[in-house]
Design an enzyme around this catalytic site. Structure first.
Site, PDB file in Angstrom:
ATOM      1  CB  SER A   1      49.788  43.583  29.588  1.00  0.00           C
ATOM      2  OG  SER A   1      49.044  42.305  29.458  1.00  0.00           O
TER       3      SER A   1
ATOM      4  CG  ASP B   1      51.875  41.883  23.402  1.00  0.00           C
ATOM      5  OD1 ASP B   1      51.427  41.833  22.359  1.00  0.00           O
ATOM      6  OD2 ASP B   1      51.946  40.904  24.094  1.00  0.00           O
TER       7      ASP B   1
ATOM      8  NE  ARG C   1      38.399  44.589  20.400  1.00  0.00           N
ATOM      9  CZ  ARG C   1      38.645  45.652  19.767  1.00  0.00           C
ATOM     10  NH1 ARG C   1      39.776  46.485  19.588  1.00  0.00           N
ATOM     11  NH2 ARG C   1      37.889  45.356  18.372  1.00  0.00           N
TER      12      ARG C   1
ATOM     13  CG  ASP D   1      38.262  50.762  18.554  1.00  0.00           C
ATOM     14  OD1 ASP D   1      38.342  49.588  17.894  1.00  0.00           O
ATOM     15  OD2 ASP D   1      37.660  51.659  18.500  1.00  0.00           O
TER      16      ASP D   1
ATOM     17  CG  ASP E   1      39.132  53.544  23.337  1.00  0.00           C
ATOM     18  OD1 ASP E   1      38.038  53.636  23.389  1.00  0.00           O
ATOM     19  OD2 ASP E   1      39.756  52.412  23.447  1.00  0.00           O
TER      20      ASP E   1
ATOM     21  CG  HIS F   1      52.834  39.653  27.459  1.00  0.00           C
ATOM     22  ND1 HIS F   1      52.146  40.546  26.602  1.00  0.00           N
ATOM     23  CD2 HIS F   1      52.490  40.244  28.550  1.00  0.00           C
ATOM     24  CE1 HIS F   1      51.009  41.040  27.326  1.00  0.00           C
ATOM     25  NE2 HIS F   1      51.125  40.892  28.491  1.00  0.00           N
TER      26      HIS F   1
END
Length: 477
Positions: free
Chosen positions: A168, A192, A206, A208, A211, A263
Site C-alpha cells: 500500500s 497494491d 509515487r 514508478d 525507481d 486491498h
C-alpha cells in the site's frame, strides 16, 4: 475526494482494536511493532523508525536490528550478512491501535525460498496518524531508510542486492527510497500501491518504474484503496484489479477485514506465490474486458512467448530492454494458494430468431463448479470467453449447458455447431475438448461427460436430444 478518504480511514481507526494476540504476548523476546496510542496521536509523536531482522537462524522470532547485527559483537543476535541479498518489507498506513499483519508470514516465505536477510521496517509512529498527514511525512520515512541503506553499503552490501517489497503506502515509501539512489536499487515490488492522494501524483512523488532496475506491482483494489494506473515495468491486475473473489462475504471477521479484503489480497497472493505450489501467470492485454473476451490468450509480442509470473523471479521476463507500464491480467480463486486454471470457452451458434440466455457449467468432482452466463445475440454466431476453473483441463469431468431464457420470451431451441474448451496459455500443444452438433430446448439441460483414460480424453455420453459424435483428444495432466 481526499477528505472522504480521510474520513474513511478515521472510521477504520475507530473500528479496529489492537491486533496483539496471545501468541505475540508469549514471545516477549521477539521484536514487535510499535503500537500508537490515542494519547500519542493527540499529542503528536516524533517520527521514529525501527527495523526488525529475520534470517534463517531466527525465521520465527525477529530481532531488533541494531549496530550489533552488523559488527557481530553479541552471540545471541541475528547477524546481517552483507554477502547475501536483502529483502526490505515496508508496511503501509495503519488504523490507530492496530499493527501490520502478514509481515512475519511474508518474511518466513522469503526465507524458505532463499538464504538472505529480511529487514522489516516499522514506521508505526507516523503511519497511524490521519491519512493526509501520513502522506505528507512518508518521504521523511524513506530518507531515514536510505540512511540505513548507505550504512549497509559501507559493510559490503550493493544496491543491486536490495529488493524492496512495499504494501500500500509502503510501496510509495519504497519508490522514494529508490529515487534517493537514482533508480539503482535491484528491485521493488508494490503490493497494491496506495491510490488515495497518489492517482494524480507525478512519478517523482509515487512508485514508478524509474525507481529501481526492475519494478513490478500487483493491483487488487484499484477502485478503492489501491492505485488504478500502471506504475512498474510490469503491472499485474488480479481479476481486473478490483473485486477479489471471496471478498464480498460479510463473514470475514471484523469490519476492517471486510473493508480492506480486496486491498490486502495482494499481500496474501504474493506470500502464497512464494511457496510455488502453483503458478500465477499473467497475460498481456490492453484491457480486462478484452482478456475475458478471449482476445489475449498468448504471451507473444511484448514478452516473446514467456508469460510473466508473480514470484521471486523477475516475473519470468527475459526481454531486453525491459518493458514499461505493461499491464497483464489473470484470474484467481477465493482462497490460498489463489491459483486458477484459465479456461477458454469457444462456441458457435446457428442463426437465432431472437436473443437467448444460456448458462454453461464446468464440473470437476471435488471442486466448486464454474458457471458462465452468456447472452446470445441474433447478429452474432461465434463467442469466446475466458474463465477461471480450480482444476486443469484434463480434470474437467463434464460440461453442462442450459437454455435459461424466460418462458414468456418464447425462445426456441438453440443449435450449437460446436462447444470447445481449452486451457491457456496453450504452451503444451494440447488440443481443445470439443463437442459438436448440440441442440438445446427451452429450459432443457444438456451435458457431456469426459472420461479420462490413460492420458486420453474421450467424449463419452450425451443427454441432448441430438446425439453428437464421439471424439478423442490427447490430454496429459
Amino acid at each position: 475526494m481526499a477528505w472522504e478518504w480521510i474520513k474513511t480511514f478515521v472510521y477504520l481507526s475507530m473500528c479496529v482494536t489492537s491486533a496483539v494476540g496471545n501468541k505475540q504476548a508469549s514471545q516477549k523476546k521477539c521484536a514487535d511493532f510499535n503500537n500508537t496510542t490515542w494519547q500519542q496521536y493527540r499529542q503528536g509523536t516524533k517520527l521514529r523508525v525501527q527495523y526488525f531482522l529475520f534470517t534463517r537462524n531466527n525465521a520465527d522470532c525477529a530481532s531488533l536490528f541494531t549496530q550489533d547485527c552488523l559488527n557481530q559483537t553479541q552471540k545471541h543476535t541475528a547477524y546481517f550478512n552483507s554477502s547475501l541479498p536483502t529483502k526490505v518489507i515496508v508496511h503501509g498506513y495503519r488504523p490507530l491501535g492496530s499493527k501490520p499483519s502478514g509481515m512475519s508470514d511474508l518474511a518466513k516465505a522469503l526465507l524458505r525460498e532463499e538464504d538472505l536477510n529480511v529487514l522489516v521496517v516499522d514506521w508505526e509512529f507516523v503511519a497511524s496518524f490521519a491519512y493526509n498527514l501520513v502522506v505528507e511525512n512518508y518521504k521523511e520515512v524513506a530518507v531515514q531508510i536510505s540512511e540505513l541503506i548507505n550504512k549497509l553499503m559501507k559493510h559490503g552490501s550493493t544496491l543491486e542486492s536490495f529488493h524492496f517489497i512495499g504494501m500500500s503506502l509502503g510501496a510509495h515509501v519504497s519508490g522514494f527510497v529508490g529515487t534517493q539512489f537514482e533508480g539503482k536499487l535491484g528491485r521493488i515490488t508494490g503490493l497494491d500501491p496506495a491510490g488515495p492522494m497518489f492517482k494524480k501524483a507525478a512519478p517523482f512523488d509515487r512508485l514508478d518504474s524509474s525507481d529501481a532496475l526492475f519494478v513490478e506491482a500487483i493491483h487488487t483494489d484499484s477502485d478503492q484503496f489501491g492505485i488504478s494506473i500502471p506504475v512498474g515495468h510490469v503491472d499485474f491486475f488480479l481479476n481486473g484489479g478490483m473485486d477479489q473473489p471471496g471478498c464480498t462475504h460479510l463473514d470475514l471477521g471484523s469490519m476492517y477485514d471486510y473493508v480492506t479484503c480486496d486491498h490486502m489480497r495482494a499481500l496474501s497472493v504474493y506470500t502464497s506465490a512464494l511457496n510455488r505450489s502453483c503458478s500465477l501467470t499473467g497475460f498481456p492485454c490492453s484491457s480486462f474486458e478484452k482478456f475475458l473476451a478471449g482476445k489475449c490468450i498468448t504471451c507473444e509480442g511484448p514478452f516473446t512467448g514467456t508469460c510473466p509470473q508473480i514470484g521471486l523471479l523477475k516475473s519470468g521476463i527475459t526481454v531486453t530492454p525491459l518493458l514499461n507500464h505493461e499491464k497483464v491480467y489473470l484470474l484467481t480463486t477465493a482462497t490460498a494458494p489463489y491459483c486458477a486454471h484459465h479456461i477458454l470457452v469457444e462456441l458457435r451458434v446457428s442463426p437465432l430468431d431472437k436473443s437467448a440466455d444460456i448458462q454453461l457449467t464446468l464440473i470437476t468432482v471435488g471442486h466448486p463448479e464454474t458457471e458462465l452466463k452468456l447472452k446470445l445475440n441474433k447478429d452474432e454466431m461465434v463467442y469466446k470467453m475466458v474463465t477461471a476453473h480450480p482444476a486443469q483441463l484434463c480434470k474437467i469431468d463434464s460440461v453442462q449447458v442450459k437454455n435459461t431464457g424466460a418462458r414468456f420470451f418464447r425462445q426456441g431451441d438453440i443449435q450449437f455447431a460446436y462447444i470447445c474448451i481449452s486451457e491457456i496459455p496453450q504452451t503444451r500443444g494440447l488440443a481443445p475438448l470439443c463437442v459438436k452438433n448440440i441442440n438445446i430446448g427451452r429450459g432443457g439441460p444438456w451435458s457431456r461427460d469426459f472420461v479420462q483414460l490413460w492420458g486420453v480424453s474421450r467424449d463419452h455420453r450425451s443427454t441432448s436430444s441430438l446425439e453428437s459424435k464421439s471424439f478423442w483428444s490427447i490430454i496429459l495432466c
